[in-house]
Scaffold this active site. Structure first.
Site, PDB file in Angstrom:
ATOM      1  N   ASP A  20     -15.329   6.116  70.659  1.00  0.00           N
ATOM      2  CA  ASP A  20     -15.742   7.515  70.707  1.00  0.00           C
ATOM      3  C   ASP A  20     -15.448   8.093  69.330  1.00  0.00           C
ATOM      4  O   ASP A  20     -14.300   8.370  68.992  1.00  0.00           O
ATOM      5  CB  ASP A  20     -14.925   8.241  71.805  1.00  0.00           C
ATOM      6  CG  ASP A  20     -15.086   9.753  71.747  1.00  0.00           C
ATOM      7  OD1 ASP A  20     -15.986  10.228  71.040  1.00  0.00           O
ATOM      8  OD2 ASP A  20     -14.297  10.451  72.414  1.00  0.00           O
TER       9      ASP A  20
ATOM     10  N   LYS B 162     -18.818  14.587  61.234  1.00  0.00           N
ATOM     11  CA  LYS B 162     -19.855  14.300  62.240  1.00  0.00           C
ATOM     12  C   LYS B 162     -20.919  15.401  62.270  1.00  0.00           C
ATOM     13  O   LYS B 162     -22.077  15.157  62.572  1.00  0.00           O
ATOM     14  CB  LYS B 162     -19.172  14.175  63.605  1.00  0.00           C
ATOM     15  CG  LYS B 162     -20.064  13.753  64.735  1.00  0.00           C
ATOM     16  CD  LYS B 162     -19.221  13.409  65.952  1.00  0.00           C
ATOM     17  CE  LYS B 162     -20.016  13.282  67.218  1.00  0.00           C
ATOM     18  NZ  LYS B 162     -19.158  12.966  68.356  1.00  0.00           N
TER      19      LYS B 162
ATOM     20  N   ASP C 258     -19.361  18.809  78.552  1.00  0.00           N
ATOM     21  CA  ASP C 258     -18.653  18.147  77.458  1.00  0.00           C
ATOM     22  C   ASP C 258     -18.584  19.069  76.236  1.00  0.00           C
ATOM     23  O   ASP C 258     -19.577  19.246  75.520  1.00  0.00           O
ATOM     24  CB  ASP C 258     -19.401  16.839  77.130  1.00  0.00           C
ATOM     25  CG  ASP C 258     -18.737  16.050  76.006  1.00  0.00           C
ATOM     26  OD1 ASP C 258     -17.736  16.518  75.448  1.00  0.00           O
ATOM     27  OD2 ASP C 258     -19.241  14.949  75.687  1.00  0.00           O
TER      28      ASP C 258
ATOM     29  N   GLU D  41     -22.284  10.411  75.029  1.00  0.00           N
ATOM     30  CA  GLU D  41     -20.890  10.684  75.413  1.00  0.00           C
ATOM     31  C   GLU D  41     -20.741  11.090  76.887  1.00  0.00           C
ATOM     32  O   GLU D  41     -19.905  10.518  77.595  1.00  0.00           O
ATOM     33  CB  GLU D  41     -20.290  11.752  74.479  1.00  0.00           C
ATOM     34  CG  GLU D  41     -19.994  11.177  73.104  1.00  0.00           C
ATOM     35  CD  GLU D  41     -19.827  12.215  72.004  1.00  0.00           C
ATOM     36  OE1 GLU D  41     -19.733  13.413  72.318  1.00  0.00           O
ATOM     37  OE2 GLU D  41     -19.787  11.817  70.824  1.00  0.00           O
TER      38      GLU D  41
END
Ligand code: AMP
Length: 531
Positions: A8, A70, A193, A171
């Site tokens: 992850d 990211k 999420d 994810e």
């Protein structure tokens, strides 16, 4: 295949896991901790630090410490999102020749892919130390709403890090795998999420070992970092009012404020008040100035409630796309560290009229799910598990007058493909241009341009006679591919591809070679120091 790890790669924290028997296990980093800050720092002596070591010296070296990279993956420098980041970023951003954003450290231009690769290389090293063997293969997770450029950038980062990506998995889907594995009853779950940098909502049906994503949507620029920023802005504005000093241009102060804001935010998930103490935040002739403030949970909620509200239109959209109502959801799973905030839990409980599932560690569940996916791909799962994921964005082409024509609708189960017939509009036309885009806008320019494909070397023929079938595909990693066939001759049609973004395979190889040289030099330095 030896061990395949699940990674992850988070905006703020990353985590790795593997499957032991049928049990996912988190692999600790070299310091023995379950998660690693996704931070890379370049020191004055030319060393590269990753994780906690990098984070620890961020305050003293803010210009050369890269956090939340990211958010830059697969992005154009000119995009609104990158421009907003640049205004607050302690490190410098710039533009690559193709318009992609790059990071500038000490005059050196570094792609976000390369920086992510440093984090991945560190995680690979942690797993190798844990198993005592070299590891190559990994399943890597990405936010469900990542577009093609962002997914490709992630794959390139893994390649640079020396990893073979056996699958890219979303994810929330990954989290549901970890949650649903030992669930006996059939159910529809919602995965909310909210991590450090991205928000996704995914609705999934789990029945008899089949994990079927019904709908997914989200925002790749909404996450915990935005909460931190609002707290930082509140501190800066208060300091400005009291002292008539603007700290927003002071990189050192900004880094300290950002860290303190995040710490207070975390504390306020468990306490009702948090002290923010930043001594000597500013000094001038009149002396030193300090920040000393108390932030209450109520104030934090007031400051950030609009951010939470921003997630709800996405939930509505996902429910509409899946043809469901809130009451049709059996379980709600909260993923991502930011969901520890009590107001988020409460708002979600009120909306779905049920408590979210407890006993899930929101920081680790995504990596755990990735480790399950790796075992499925290796054929190691003893129970039958079938994963049916979807594409988060529609894929289409630009047609006359700049209109976007949808070819593969969002929420279509992947892998999938669709073929369209193209022809020429002029006599003896040798090439046909196809502009491929991703998004939901009716107008092409409102969507993300993936690439321009030229069908070249078409046989000479009157207008409208050649028939070229172009196949648009989305593979199991969620990546788009285009191939073409000349139906009249039965031959594969040649295509020239001009991607709108990303590193070319040659650039990736160049970086790999350069990284190897850097690593060898580092090794020599270490060996010299030891002798
Ligand atoms: P992730 O990407 O899942 O690692 O989530 C990281 C985000 O979760 C960061 O923005 C953290 O500040 C935030 N976070 C972690 N722990 C907490 C907490 N206890 N309360 C609120 N936010 C948290």
């Amino acid at each position: 295949m030896n061990h395949v790890i699940g990674i992850d790669l988070g905006t703020t924290y990353s985590c790795i896991a593997y499957l032991e028997g049928n049990e996912p296990r988190v692999i600790p980093n070299l310091e023995g901790l379950p998660t690693t800050p996704s931070v890379v720092s370049f020191t004055q002596t030319g060393e590269k630090l990753v994780g906690n070591l990098a984070l620890r010296q961020a305050v003293t070296n803010p210009e050369n410490t890269v956090t939340a990279v990211k958010r830059l993956m697969g992005k154009k420098y000119s995009s609104d999102e990158v421009q907003a980041i640049e205004r607050k970023s302690p490190y410098t951003l710039g533009q690559a020749e193709n318009g992609d954003v790059i990071v500038e450290i000490d005059g050196q231009k570094i792609s976000p892919q390369e920086i992510s690769a440093m984090i991945l290389a560190y995680l690979k090293k942690c797993a190798e130390a844990y198993f005592g063997e070299e590891l190559i293969d990994a399943v890597i997770t990405v936010p469900a709403h990542f577009d093609d450029h962002q997914r490709q950038a992630t794959k390139d980062a893994a390649k640079i890090a020396g990893l073979e990506v056996v699958r890219v998995i979303n994810e929330p889907t990954s989290a549901s795998l970890a949650y649903g594995l030992d669930q006996k009853k059939n159910q529809v779950i919602a995965v909310y999420d909210l991590g450090g940098g991205t928000f996704d909502i995914t609705l999934m049906e789990i029945s008899d070992g089949i994990f079927n994503v019904l709908a997914t949507t989200g925002n790749t620029f909404l996450g915990g970092e935005d909460f931190d920023k609002l707290i930082s802005d509140w501190l800066i504005s208060d300091f400005n009012k009291k002292n008539e000093v603007d700290l927003s241009e002071d990189k050192l102060a900004l880094q300290r404020i950002k860290e303190a804001a995040e710490k207070a935010k975390r504390e306020l998930s468990f306490t009702t008040e948090s002290e923010i103490n930043l001594p000597f935040i500013f000094s001038d002739k009149s002396g030193s100035k300090h920040i000393k403030k108390t932030l209450s949970r109520g104030q934090l909620e007031e400051l950030t409630k609009d951010l939470i509200a921003k997630t709800f239109p996405f939930i509505d959209q996902a429910l509409t796309d899946a043809g469901l109502e809130p009451k049709g959801i059996d379980e709600v799973i909260l993923v991502g560290g930011q969901t520890r905030m009590p107001l988020i839990k409460k708002t979600i409980t009120d909306f779905f009229k049920k408590d979210p599932t407890e006993h899930i560690n929101p920081d680790e569940i995504v990596a755990m799910g990735a480790s399950i996916q790796s075992a499925i791909l290796q054929g190691k799962m003893t129970d039958l598990v079938v994963l049916l994921d979807v594409t988060p964005l529609s894929l289409g082409i630009e047609t006359e007058n700049g209109i976007f024509t949808n070819i593969i609708e969002k929420n279509t189960t992947i892998p999938c493909k669709k073929t369209m017939a193209f022809t020429t509009v002029e006599n003896n036309q040798r090439r046909v241009r196809v502009h491929v885009l991703q998004g939901e806008g009716d107008i092409a320019k409102d969507n993300i341009s993936l690439a321009v494909f030229d069908l070249v070397g078409i046989a000479l023929a009157p207008a409208g006679v050649p028939q070229i079938d172009v196949t648009f595909e989305i593979d199991a990693d969620g990546l788009a591919k285009v191939s073409a066939k000349d139906v009249t001759t039965g031959r594969t049609q040649k295509i020239e591809v001009k991607p709108s973004s990303g590193l070319s395979p040659e650039e990736v190889n160049k970086i790999i070679k350069r990284t190897q040289v850097d690593d060898d030099e580092n090794k020599e330095v270490v060996e010299d120091e030891q002798t």
